[in-house]
Motif scaffolding. Structure first.
Motif, PDB file in Angstrom:
ATOM      1  N   ARG A   1      28.083  32.970  43.071  1.00  0.00           N
ATOM      2  CA  ARG A   1      27.203  33.218  42.837  1.00  0.00           C
ATOM      3  C   ARG A   1      26.523  33.609  41.220  1.00  0.00           C
ATOM      4  NH1 ARG A   1      25.813  36.386  48.159  1.00  0.00           N
ATOM      5  NH2 ARG A   1      27.763  35.743  48.992  1.00  0.00           N
ATOM      6  N   GLY A   2      27.201  32.925  40.377  1.00  0.00           N
ATOM      7  CA  GLY A   2      27.201  33.431  38.895  1.00  0.00           C
ATOM      8  C   GLY A   2      27.673  34.336  37.922  1.00  0.00           C
ATOM      9  N   ARG A   3      27.373  34.929  37.106  1.00  0.00           N
ATOM     10  CA  ARG A   3      28.608  35.629  36.122  1.00  0.00           C
ATOM     11  C   ARG A   3      28.591  37.252  36.719  1.00  0.00           C
ATOM     12  NH1 ARG A   3      30.635  33.252  31.906  1.00  0.00           N
ATOM     13  NH2 ARG A   3      30.681  35.765  31.006  1.00  0.00           N
ATOM     14  N   SER A   4      29.269  38.290  37.023  1.00  0.00           N
ATOM     15  CA  SER A   4      29.015  39.039  37.815  1.00  0.00           C
ATOM     16  C   SER A   4      30.076  39.832  37.709  1.00  0.00           C
ATOM     17  CB  SER A   4      29.519  38.937  39.677  1.00  0.00           C
ATOM     18  OG  SER A   4      29.730  40.194  40.144  1.00  0.00           O
ATOM     19  N   LEU A   5      29.645  40.985  36.872  1.00  0.00           N
ATOM     20  CA  LEU A   5      30.248  42.170  36.547  1.00  0.00           C
ATOM     21  C   LEU A   5      31.233  42.359  37.803  1.00  0.00           C
ATOM     22  CD1 LEU A   5      31.638  44.860  34.963  1.00  0.00           C
ATOM     23  CD2 LEU A   5      29.372  46.048  35.323  1.00  0.00           C
ATOM     24  N   HIS A   6      30.876  43.082  38.903  1.00  0.00           N
ATOM     25  CA  HIS A   6      31.665  43.896  39.897  1.00  0.00           C
ATOM     26  C   HIS A   6      33.104  41.785  39.824  1.00  0.00           C
ATOM     27  CE1 HIS A   6      28.260  45.892  40.661  1.00  0.00           C
ATOM     28  NE2 HIS A   6      27.672  45.201  40.978  1.00  0.00           N
ATOM     29  N   GLN A   7      32.783  40.766  40.420  1.00  0.00           N
ATOM     30  CA  GLN A   7      33.532  39.992  40.616  1.00  0.00           C
ATOM     31  C   GLN A   7      34.617  39.749  39.040  1.00  0.00           C
ATOM     32  OE1 GLN A   7      34.226  38.174  43.306  1.00  0.00           O
ATOM     33  NE2 GLN A   7      33.027  38.896  43.958  1.00  0.00           N
ATOM     34  N   HIS A   8      34.119  40.372  37.943  1.00  0.00           N
ATOM     35  CA  HIS A   8      35.222  40.597  36.763  1.00  0.00           C
ATOM     36  C   HIS A   8      36.068  41.385  37.031  1.00  0.00           C
ATOM     37  CE1 HIS A   8      36.212  41.491  32.966  1.00  0.00           C
ATOM     38  NE2 HIS A   8      36.415  40.004  32.604  1.00  0.00           N
ATOM     39  N   GLU A   9      35.260  42.397  37.358  1.00  0.00           N
ATOM     40  CA  GLU A   9      36.573  43.703  37.968  1.00  0.00           C
ATOM     41  C   GLU A   9      37.182  43.329  39.203  1.00  0.00           C
ATOM     42  OE1 GLU A   9      36.324  45.971  35.677  1.00  0.00           O
ATOM     43  OE2 GLU A   9      35.694  45.179  34.034  1.00  0.00           O
ATOM     44  N   LEU A  10      36.885  42.830  40.222  1.00  0.00           N
ATOM     45  CA  LEU A  10      37.945  42.452  40.748  1.00  0.00           C
ATOM     46  C   LEU A  10      39.121  42.182  41.223  1.00  0.00           C
ATOM     47  CD1 LEU A  10      34.840  42.334  43.773  1.00  0.00           C
ATOM     48  CD2 LEU A  10      37.041  44.501  43.844  1.00  0.00           C
ATOM     49  N   ARG A  11      38.780  40.804  40.205  1.00  0.00           N
ATOM     50  CA  ARG A  11      39.600  39.945  39.812  1.00  0.00           C
ATOM     51  C   ARG A  11      40.554  40.277  39.340  1.00  0.00           C
ATOM     52  NH1 ARG A  11      35.923  34.546  37.499  1.00  0.00           N
ATOM     53  NH2 ARG A  11      34.682  34.166  39.416  1.00  0.00           N
ATOM     54  N   LYS A  12      40.852  41.156  38.122  1.00  0.00           N
ATOM     55  CA  LYS A  12      41.801  41.696  37.272  1.00  0.00           C
ATOM     56  C   LYS A  12      41.657  42.723  38.604  1.00  0.00           C
ATOM     57  CE  LYS A  12      39.191  43.943  33.835  1.00  0.00           C
ATOM     58  NZ  LYS A  12      38.164  43.911  33.007  1.00  0.00           N
ATOM     59  N   LEU A  13      41.236  43.645  39.362  1.00  0.00           N
ATOM     60  CA  LEU A  13      42.287  44.410  40.552  1.00  0.00           C
ATOM     61  C   LEU A  13      42.746  43.833  41.216  1.00  0.00           C
ATOM     62  CD1 LEU A  13      39.732  46.934  41.803  1.00  0.00           C
ATOM     63  CD2 LEU A  13      42.359  46.741  42.861  1.00  0.00           C
ATOM     64  N   VAL A  14      42.802  42.407  41.461  1.00  0.00           N
ATOM     65  CA  VAL A  14      43.462  41.281  42.173  1.00  0.00           C
ATOM     66  C   VAL A  14      44.889  41.779  41.413  1.00  0.00           C
ATOM     67  CG1 VAL A  14      44.251  39.162  43.233  1.00  0.00           C
ATOM     68  CG2 VAL A  14      41.672  40.885  43.430  1.00  0.00           C
ATOM     69  N   ALA A  15      45.412  41.505  40.178  1.00  0.00           N
ATOM     70  CA  ALA A  15      46.160  41.363  39.681  1.00  0.00           C
ATOM     71  C   ALA A  15      46.594  42.094  39.816  1.00  0.00           C
ATOM     72  CB  ALA A  15      46.104  40.535  38.265  1.00  0.00           C
ATOM     73  N   ASP A  16      46.557  43.303  39.736  1.00  0.00           N
ATOM     74  CA  ASP A  16      46.912  44.754  39.582  1.00  0.00           C
ATOM     75  C   ASP A  16      47.646  44.937  41.071  1.00  0.00           C
ATOM     76  OD1 ASP A  16      46.270  45.048  37.627  1.00  0.00           O
ATOM     77  OD2 ASP A  16      43.946  46.330  38.092  1.00  0.00           O
ATOM     78  N   VAL A  17      46.675  44.586  42.474  1.00  0.00           N
ATOM     79  CA  VAL A  17      47.806  44.542  44.130  1.00  0.00           C
ATOM     80  C   VAL A  17      48.501  43.860  43.657  1.00  0.00           C
ATOM     81  CG1 VAL A  17      47.007  45.053  46.193  1.00  0.00           C
ATOM     82  CG2 VAL A  17      45.343  45.549  44.711  1.00  0.00           C
ATOM     83  N   LEU A  18      48.691  42.634  43.125  1.00  0.00           N
ATOM     84  CA  LEU A  18      50.349  41.844  43.265  1.00  0.00           C
ATOM     85  C   LEU A  18      50.693  42.141  42.578  1.00  0.00           C
ATOM     86  CD1 LEU A  18      48.213  38.188  42.487  1.00  0.00           C
ATOM     87  CD2 LEU A  18      49.440  38.913  45.282  1.00  0.00           C
ATOM     88  N   ARG A  19      50.991  42.425  41.171  1.00  0.00           N
ATOM     89  CA  ARG A  19      51.661  43.593  40.673  1.00  0.00           C
ATOM     90  C   ARG A  19      52.826  44.656  41.200  1.00  0.00           C
ATOM     91  NH1 ARG A  19      48.925  44.136  36.363  1.00  0.00           N
ATOM     92  NH2 ARG A  19      48.607  42.306  35.219  1.00  0.00           N
ATOM     93  N   GLU A  20      52.402  45.686  41.912  1.00  0.00           N
ATOM     94  CA  GLU A  20      52.343  46.361  43.355  1.00  0.00           C
ATOM     95  C   GLU A  20      53.199  45.799  44.031  1.00  0.00           C
ATOM     96  OE1 GLU A  20      48.637  48.383  43.956  1.00  0.00           O
ATOM     97  OE2 GLU A  20      48.691  49.364  42.244  1.00  0.00           O
ATOM     98  N   GLN A  21      52.949  44.672  44.620  1.00  0.00           N
ATOM     99  CA  GLN A  21      53.633  44.096  45.358  1.00  0.00           C
ATOM    100  C   GLN A  21      53.988  42.910  45.808  1.00  0.00           C
ATOM    101  OE1 GLN A  21      52.288  46.592  49.236  1.00  0.00           O
ATOM    102  NE2 GLN A  21      50.611  46.844  48.078  1.00  0.00           N
ATOM    103  N   PRO A  22      54.341  43.127  44.672  1.00  0.00           N
ATOM    104  CA  PRO A  22      54.493  40.900  44.170  1.00  0.00           C
ATOM    105  C   PRO A  22      55.485  40.102  45.239  1.00  0.00           C
ATOM    106  CG  PRO A  22      56.210  41.823  43.139  1.00  0.00           C
ATOM    107  CD  PRO A  22      55.253  43.197  44.237  1.00  0.00           C
ATOM    108  N   GLU A  23      56.191  40.743  46.156  1.00  0.00           N
ATOM    109  CA  GLU A  23      56.943  40.048  47.017  1.00  0.00           C
ATOM    110  C   GLU A  23      56.166  40.514  48.567  1.00  0.00           C
ATOM    111  OE1 GLU A  23      61.803  40.645  47.048  1.00  0.00           O
ATOM    112  OE2 GLU A  23      60.563  42.142  44.880  1.00  0.00           O
ATOM    113  N   ARG A  24      55.575  40.607  48.986  1.00  0.00           N
ATOM    114  CA  ARG A  24      54.207  41.217  49.867  1.00  0.00           C
ATOM    115  C   ARG A  24      53.494  39.565  50.019  1.00  0.00           C
ATOM    116  NH1 ARG A  24      49.935  45.715  51.258  1.00  0.00           N
ATOM    117  NH2 ARG A  24      49.723  45.067  53.584  1.00  0.00           N
ATOM    118  N   TRP A  25      53.638  39.374  51.800  1.00  0.00           N
ATOM    119  CA  TRP A  25      52.686  38.432  52.013  1.00  0.00           C
ATOM    120  C   TRP A  25      51.420  39.171  52.373  1.00  0.00           C
ATOM    121  CZ3 TRP A  25      52.284  32.949  51.185  1.00  0.00           C
ATOM    122  CH2 TRP A  25      53.625  32.572  51.548  1.00  0.00           C
TER     123      TRP A  25
END
Length: 435
Positions: free
Chosen positions: A161-185
């Protein structure tokens, strides 16, 4: 009833000031509620789904592309596109496992995009690709540093959809969630849903209202995306991109992703603590027929990355198959890699001793490579050594010297062009011809 149960409420929700198209009655559910509900409704196991583990395959394909450019002429069109015949030849050598998640065209886009945006390649005057100095630095980086550079590039790039402030922030949030639960499916759309919900709950903490209002000064265009748009782009684009980059593993059944999980490479790059990953094992079997098998024991991504630099990848499955060939060793030596380091690596990470015929052949193949060095410069010739010494008494001339070639000859970095220097030399009876 919702409020009494501590679940949430129904309210008129307007998010327009944040740049999100939402102005309607909405069911507002607390963070803890949605996370608990998603966790409780997840299956207990993968149910026979096949895990797809990309590992460091994209990095291997990118490095192989750079080495191909170094050793072969790759012509591009006026628009900078690699011609189809040349592109097919390169794509045929890709080792990334093709699936509905990513095929040759997607991998090619990642490889050529990274090579261009990281300034690893350029185009010479004749229209052929050539390596840039940055490529030599990149090729020498450890695996996780290479992956980190690709990740930094991807997180800043536009989505469908182009360059998005929201998507940029959400991408960083994905990393945060994965870091919190790195072994979870994370089954189904759980990962994307958790991130979207947490983002909407922290808009004020992130200063999204001010950043959206000030978008004229922002690198990102904040459009009018709906909450559903935020979820869809995460699930259908970004998680798949993270899989291609090697950050995620996918559990797949009938061309459908059942679940996502952080990969060992992703855990290392994001700094996640994973308890059962061992990187100090001896997972390799080196056979006398020059085949090397890498067993899936612990985190073997660094082992595979090292072998990709010296051997040919034959098969990528649970057990990864390599074959050492004369051509692969010659290419490694030509690229400046150390055979001594490679043999030390094999001895340290293989079960049992490396067969003597393998060691002998690797050393023989490496020794057969002949090096020649091209050196650019300007030759300055004089009638004798005395005349040359008179010229080199000028400090500006001595600074240009690369080395002496013989009596009365010297190799200079470049021709002397400073007018004051040439005038001073003429005053002492020295004329420089050929300028």
């Amino acid at each position: 009833a919702l409020e009494g149960a501590g679940i949430g409420t129904v309210a008129r929700l307007s998010l327009s000031q944040y740049g999100i198209a939402c102005d309607d009655d909405a069911l507002v559910v607390f963070d803890e509620v949605i996370e608990d509900w998603l966790t409780q409704t997840e299956p207990a196991d993968l149910g026979g789904a096949e895990p797809l583990r990309p590992g460091c395959d994209l990095v291997a394909d990118l490095c192989a592309f750079l080495e191909h450019v170094r050793r072969n002429p790759v012509r591009v069109s006026r628009t900078g596109e690699v011609y189809k015949a040349g592109r097919r030849k390169i794509q045929d050598g890709f080792i990334f496992r093709e699936s509905f998640l990513a095929g040759k065209s997607e991998i090619w886009s990642e490889v050529i995009g990274a090579a261009e945006h990281l300034t690893l390649i350029g185009t010479d005057d004749e229209g052929f690709l050539e390596l840039q100095p940055e490529a030599e630095r990149f090729l020498l980086l450890p695996l996780e540093e290479k992956v980190r550079e690709l990740y930094r590039l991807a997180i800043e790039q536009a989505g469908p959809r182009g360059r998005s402030l929201h998507q940029h922030e959400l991408r960083k949030l994905v990393a945060d969630v994965l870091r919190e639960q790195p072994e979870r499916w994370f089954f189904g759309r759980t990962l994307a849903t958790l991130c979207r919900h947490r983002y909407l709950a922290t808009l004020d903490e992130r200063g999204i209202e001010d950043r959206h209002r000030d978008r004229f000064f922002s690198a990102y265009f904040s459009g009018r995306e709906t909450p559903a748009d935020l979820l869809d782009e995460l699930d259908s684009h970004w998680l798949r991109r993270m899989y291609v980059l090697g950050f995620l593993e996918a559990a797949v059944r009938e061309d459908t992703v059942i679940a996502w999980r952080l990969s060992p490479v992703g855990a290392r790059v994001l700094g996640a603590e994973v308890s059962d990953l061992d990187t100090g094992l001896q997972p390799m079997l080196v056979n006398p027929d020059f085949e090397i098998l890498v067993l899936p024991e612990g985190d073997v991504s660094d082992v595979i990355h090292t072998l990709d630099g010296y051997a040919q990848r034959v098969k990528t499955e649970a057990v990864v198959h390599f074959r050492v060939t004369k051509e692969s060793i010659e290419a490694a030596v030509g690229a400046g890699r150390s055979v001594e380091d490679y043999l030390t690596f094999l001895q340290a990470r293989a079960r049992g001793d490396v067969p003597q015929n393998v060691i002998y052949s690797i050393n023989a193949w490496a020794g057969s490579v002949t090096f020649a060095t091209l050196e650019r410069g300007v030759v300055l010739k004089t009638v004798d050594e005395v005349a040359l010494e008179r010229i080199l008494q000028f400090p500006e001339m001595s600074e240009l010297v690369i080395r002496r070639l013989g009596e009365g000859e010297v190799l200079l970095k470049e021709a002397p062009t400073d007018r004051k220097l040439l005038a001073a030399m003429r005053e002492r009876g020295i004329e420089v011809q050929g300028l």
